[in-house]
Scaffold this active site. Structure first.
Site, PDB file in Angstrom:
ATOM      1  CB  CYS A 186      14.991 -31.145  19.322  1.00  0.00           C
ATOM      2  SG  CYS A 186      15.148 -31.129  21.093  1.00  0.00           S
TER       3      CYS A 186
ATOM      4  CB  CYS B 126       8.934 -28.668  38.787  1.00  0.00           C
ATOM      5  SG  CYS B 126       8.252 -30.233  39.001  1.00  0.00           S
TER       6      CYS B 126
END
Length: 459
Positions: free
Chosen positions: A104, A389
């Site tokens: 993942c 961000c």
């Protein structure tokens, strides 16, 4: 079709004048001494003069890494640390069994403690500020309220479905789906929806799971056969009250349950909005900052929100329907809107040009850019808050702001995405001491007008 056509009856033809492709290095094993952390959840190493960005490693380690991208002529290679020959003292066993090379791609720092991952993020923020903006500043990446071990915080999860109908998460820099049974960083309610289990029917390509602040979890399958529902999110501040906001189940919202409240509290504390002031909220989304700003500037104040997404603008209109201030929402590209007469119409004139007392910017990952910051500086705000961000985009934009007469007043960094390389920074800018708050601005006839959305949709 791609830019290169296929030849019929023979092998691919190489355009004249272009050198043959360099031999790939993908799959090679390299023994590397790992250096400092780099932006993106990677560490830097070198092999025979070539830079290698290594995933799943830590500074100071010696590893065997497998090249995942690059050729003999590439400026740099990408690689995964598949064997640890000398471990850093901060290395831990990942909490997630699907974290590691080839698995993942959602988490970057499962192989270390959450405390050390915050130190690594702080190093990245400091390096980007120094390199791109010439700002030398100590930075601490702070945990959000309620955070402890970096697990079980994510309230929105986007799952992909593989050809066999199994749900999972994508591998790093890949469309390949890694089937998983749970997600260690997701709140437990995500797994309870059953999204990770069972067999999804043919045609379903993805599943979005949302655990909102108010109400029950929502699942949206892709492609969407029904209109996307809205969910309700609650923003609670210690000093400025509470608001519930509607947001699309697939729209933008902070995925950490404490993020929105923490960011609103800090922005209001730093900007100190005053009654009657004019405030511009850029990339306003569903109006989370605008809602609280409207409370502070009051019935004689003005809040103008600009957002490029039409659905988010409509939801902002709903969320701000009972706002105390005079609120105007504009739907369109932020740069184009700022270059049009719309801003002057909505903010009102101060002398011969439009003026905002305060500006909030919450741009996408690519940042606001020079054009937007030039237009903002021309509004001569007494302060602006920049929510980012991406530390590289933030540092670049801070360098632009400095050229325009605005300096970094305060900076806080928050670990809104534990176990990943992402970090949220809030920079507050004020005019340089002694800087005259006057900036050139194009006459209205030289600007492009964009569409805008009001309460009844686009006009």
């Amino acid at each position: 079709m791609s830019g290169r056509q296929k030849s019929r009856g023979r092998g691919p033809r190489r355009p004249r004048g272009r050198p043959a492709s360099a031999p790939t290095r993908v799959g090679e094993s390299l023994t590397l001494d790992v250096g400092k952390v780099a932006h993106g959840g990677l560490c830097v190493a070198r092999h025979e003069g070539q830079v290698v960005f290594v995933r799943h490693a830590l500074p100071g380690e010696r590893v065997i890494a497998e090249v995942t991208d690059g050729t003999t002529k590439s400026r740099f290679l990408r690689a995964d640390a598949v064997q640890i020959l000398r471990a850093a003292p901060q290395r831990v066993t990942p909490a997630c069994p699907w974290s590691g090379p080839g698995q993942c791609g959602g988490c970057d720092w499962q192989h270390t403690s959450v405390d050390y991952s915050r130190e690594l993020k702080a190093q990245v923020v400091r390096e980007q500020l120094q390199r791109l903006a010439g700002i030398d500043r100590q930075v601490e990446v702070e945990a959000l309220p309620g955070e402890s071990d970096g697990l079980h915080w994510r309230t929105r999860v986007e799952l992909a479905i593989d050809p066999a109908g199994r749900s999972g998460l994508r591998a790093h820099r890949s469309h390949r789906v890694v089937p998983v049974e749970e997600c260690a960083i997701a709140v437990p309610q995500v797994a309870k929806t059953g999204a990770f289990s069972g067999q999804w029917p043919p045609g379903v390509t993805g599943v979005d799971v949302v655990v909102p602040g108010v109400g029950e979890p929502v699942m949206v399958t892709l492609p969407e056969l029904q209109p996307t529902p809205s969910v309700r999110e609650r923003v609670v501040t210690a000093s400025h009250g509470t608001h519930d906001l509607d947001v699309s189940a697939r729209g933008f919202w902070q995925v950490h349950p404490a993020a929105a409240s923490t960011f609103v509290e800090h922005v209001l504390q730093e900007l100190e909005p005053r009654p009657d002031e004019r405030v511009l909220d850029l990339y306003c989304g569903v109006g989370v900052f605008a809602t609280f700003l409207a409370d502070r500037v009051g019935p004689d104040g003005v809040v103008v929100g600009v957002e490029g997404d039409e659905r988010a603008t409509e939801e902002a209109d709903t969320n701000l329907a009972s706002a105390r201030a005079d609120v105007h929402l504009v739907c369109g590209d932020v740069g184009e809107v700022l270059a049009s007469p719309v801003i002057a119409e909505e903010l009102g004139q101060h002398g011969h040009q439009p003026h905002a007392d305060l500006v909030v910017l919450d741009p996408p990952r690519t940042g606001a850019g020079r054009q937007v910051l030039e237009a903002v500086a021309a509004l001569t705000p007494r302060a602006m808050a920049y929510v980012s961000c991406d530390p590289a985009a933030l540092a670049r934009d801070l360098s632009y702001a400095a050229e325009l007469g605005y300096e970094l007043h305060s900076l806080r960094a928050f670990d809104a995405f534990p176990m990943t390389h992402h970090v949220e920074c809030i920079a507050v800018l004020r005019p340089h001491a002694g800087e005259p708050m006057e900036h050139s601005i194009l006459p209205f006839e030289d600007r492009r007008e964009s569409g805008r959305c009001r309460g009844d949709g686009p006009v």
